[in-house]
Design a protein around this motif. Structure first.
Motif, short mmCIF file in Angstrom:
data_model
loop_
_atom_site.label_atom_id
_atom_site.label_comp_id
_atom_site.label_asym_id
_atom_site.label_seq_id
_atom_site.Cartn_x
_atom_site.Cartn_y
_atom_site.Cartn_z
N ILE A 112 -9.38 53.96 -19.25
CA ILE A 112 -10.36 55.21 -18.82
C ILE A 112 -9.89 56.81 -19.19
O ILE A 112 -10.43 57.48 -20.04
N LEU A 113 -8.66 57.58 -18.68
CA LEU A 113 -8.37 58.45 -18.09
C LEU A 113 -7.63 58.66 -20.02
O LEU A 113 -8.13 59.42 -20.11
N SER A 114 -7.32 57.46 -20.60
CA SER A 114 -6.55 57.86 -22.12
C SER A 114 -7.74 58.17 -22.69
O SER A 114 -7.48 58.37 -23.69
N ARG A 115 -9.06 57.05 -22.73
CA ARG A 115 -9.91 57.48 -23.65
C ARG A 115 -10.54 58.99 -23.43
O ARG A 115 -11.33 59.38 -24.54
N PHE A 116 -10.29 59.77 -22.40
CA PHE A 116 -10.76 60.80 -21.98
C PHE A 116 -9.70 62.17 -22.56
O PHE A 116 -9.92 62.68 -21.97
N ASP A 117 -8.77 61.57 -22.97
CA ASP A 117 -7.32 62.29 -22.83
C ASP A 117 -7.49 63.28 -21.37
O ASP A 117 -6.96 64.41 -21.75
N VAL A 161 -12.77 71.40 -16.21
CA VAL A 161 -13.83 69.94 -15.63
C VAL A 161 -12.26 69.03 -14.67
O VAL A 161 -11.38 69.34 -15.57
N VAL A 162 -12.70 68.20 -13.43
CA VAL A 162 -11.64 67.78 -13.17
C VAL A 162 -12.12 66.58 -12.43
O VAL A 162 -12.83 66.19 -12.30
N VAL A 163 -11.32 65.16 -13.13
CA VAL A 163 -12.24 64.10 -12.65
C VAL A 163 -11.38 63.59 -11.19
O VAL A 163 -9.34 64.15 -10.91
N SER A 164 -11.55 63.04 -10.34
CA SER A 164 -10.35 62.38 -8.89
C SER A 164 -10.66 62.01 -8.46
O SER A 164 -12.42 61.12 -8.65
N ASP A 165 -10.14 60.58 -7.95
CA ASP A 165 -10.64 59.08 -7.49
C ASP A 165 -11.03 59.40 -6.37
O ASP A 165 -12.11 58.19 -6.27
N ALA A 174 -17.16 52.98 -13.61
CA ALA A 174 -18.30 52.34 -13.68
C ALA A 174 -18.83 54.44 -14.30
O ALA A 174 -20.11 53.95 -14.82
N ASN A 175 -19.27 55.28 -13.72
CA ASN A 175 -19.41 56.32 -14.52
C ASN A 175 -19.14 57.28 -15.28
O ASN A 175 -20.15 58.28 -16.02
N LEU A 176 -17.96 57.70 -14.99
CA LEU A 176 -17.17 58.55 -16.61
C LEU A 176 -17.58 58.24 -17.74
O LEU A 176 -18.23 59.10 -18.02
N PRO A 177 -17.80 57.22 -17.24
CA PRO A 177 -18.35 57.01 -19.38
C PRO A 177 -19.37 57.52 -20.04
O PRO A 177 -19.45 57.55 -21.37
N ASP A 178 -20.01 57.35 -18.91
CA ASP A 178 -21.64 58.14 -19.50
C ASP A 178 -21.61 59.10 -18.86
O ASP A 178 -22.25 60.14 -19.45
N VAL A 179 -21.26 59.67 -17.47
CA VAL A 179 -21.08 60.86 -17.36
C VAL A 179 -20.47 62.69 -18.29
O VAL A 179 -20.97 63.42 -17.76
N TYR A 180 -19.70 62.29 -18.56
CA TYR A 180 -18.44 62.94 -18.96
C TYR A 180 -18.67 63.06 -20.27
O TYR A 180 -19.35 64.75 -20.67
N PRO A 181 -19.44 62.66 -21.64
CA PRO A 181 -19.76 62.44 -22.47
C PRO A 181 -20.53 63.22 -22.27
O PRO A 181 -21.04 64.37 -23.06
#
Length: 292
Positions: A112-117, A161-165, A174-181
């Protein structure tokens, strides 16, 4: 597949096996102790209705109980057998509790992290046990993380934009693939420029203040896993702050919580975050001072 559906199917399979091994009489409804499930019409809106299973035997206000069960995913009217919960309800509780533990001790999928670089930095949390006991250590990025942020990220971005567990790695999966784009599309629609995104392992909400000191963004958006509950272990929050810095108080942050398919839809949340960022830049504030 919906994780809640997976758990329901698992519990059903366990019940079938228990009934096969011990006999249905020991597990199914007993007129002296367990409930008798009833299918009743429960209004969910002015124009729609659905069938609701009532486990409480002979409720005094059957329609009211049905409406209450319809209104919340919480454990309402699950009933009992003697002094203990029904077998199936106890199994569902144990499944949900295990899912919550997995969320806290799990790790975000690297794909998931690699997908969004998203490159990764860590806070000074050390390990999960320490993270739970020392929230303050999750608010400070390590020295190595600071250096990596300075090297890889653009200073003074309009939106960072920052993402954290946080407390639920599963929430990110579950949610980043939809939220981030959806968020990026919304920012682009408003003509806003985002800086270099990255992932913070072991982060707390206030880590955005430390990052704010390092990069000095106009607005910082933190997508972070929420504390898991027994209804959803995959819920995400989005915290937004206008120019976060050391000493920022909680009332200066704006939050969208309960981002998951059963709460605030992830795609909708991403779009709304972009709208909030736009308002913050216009009004030059956030939190309780932001006029929505």
């Amino acid at each position: 597949m919906n994780p809640s559906l997976e758990l329901e199917q698992f519990v059903d399979r366990v019940m079938v096996e228990l009934e096969r091994k011990f006999g249905s009489d020991t597990l199914t409804d007993d007129p002296k102790s367990e409930s008798v499930s009833m299918e009743v019409k429960g209004a969910v809106s002015a124009n729609a209705s659905t069938l609701t299973t009532i486990k409480v035997p002979k409720p005094k206000w059957q329609e009211g109980l049905a409406e209450l069960i319809e209104s919340t995913p919480a454990r309402i009217g699950v009933w009992r057998t003697g002094t203990r919960p029904l077998t199936k309800e106890m199994l569902k509780f144990r499944c949900d509790h295990a899912a919550a533990i997995d969320s806290i001790y799990g790790e975000v999928n690297e794909q998931i992290l690699s997908r969004f670089d998203l490159f990764t930095v860590e806070t000074r949390y050390g390990n999960t046990e320490n993270y739970l006991k020392r929230p303050d250590m999750g608010r400070i990025v390590t020295a190595a993380g600071e250096e990596l942020i300075r090297v890889k990220c653009r200073s003074h971005p309009q939106v960072q934009v920052v993402v954290s567990d946080g407390l639920s790695a599963n929430a990110i999966d579950a949610n980043l693939p939809d939220v981030y784009p959806s968020l990026l599309d919304s920012l682009e629609a408003y003509g806003l420029r985002a800086g270099t995104p990255f992932f913070v392992r072991g982060g707390r909400v206030a880590v955005m203040d430390h990052i704010g000191e390092l990069l000095e963004p106009d607005v910082l958006v933190l997508l972070i896993g929420e504390r898991p509950g027994l209804v959803s272990s995959r819920s995400m929050s989005a915290y937004l702050c206008y120019r976060p810095r050391k000493g920022t108080v909680e009332s200066d942050r704006t939050v969208i919580s309960n981002i998951h398919p059963g709460g605030t839809p992830p795609v909708e949340a991403g779009a709304y975050i972009g709208t909030l960022v736009h308002k913050m830049l216009e009004q030059k504030t956030s939190g309780i001072h932001l006029d929505l």
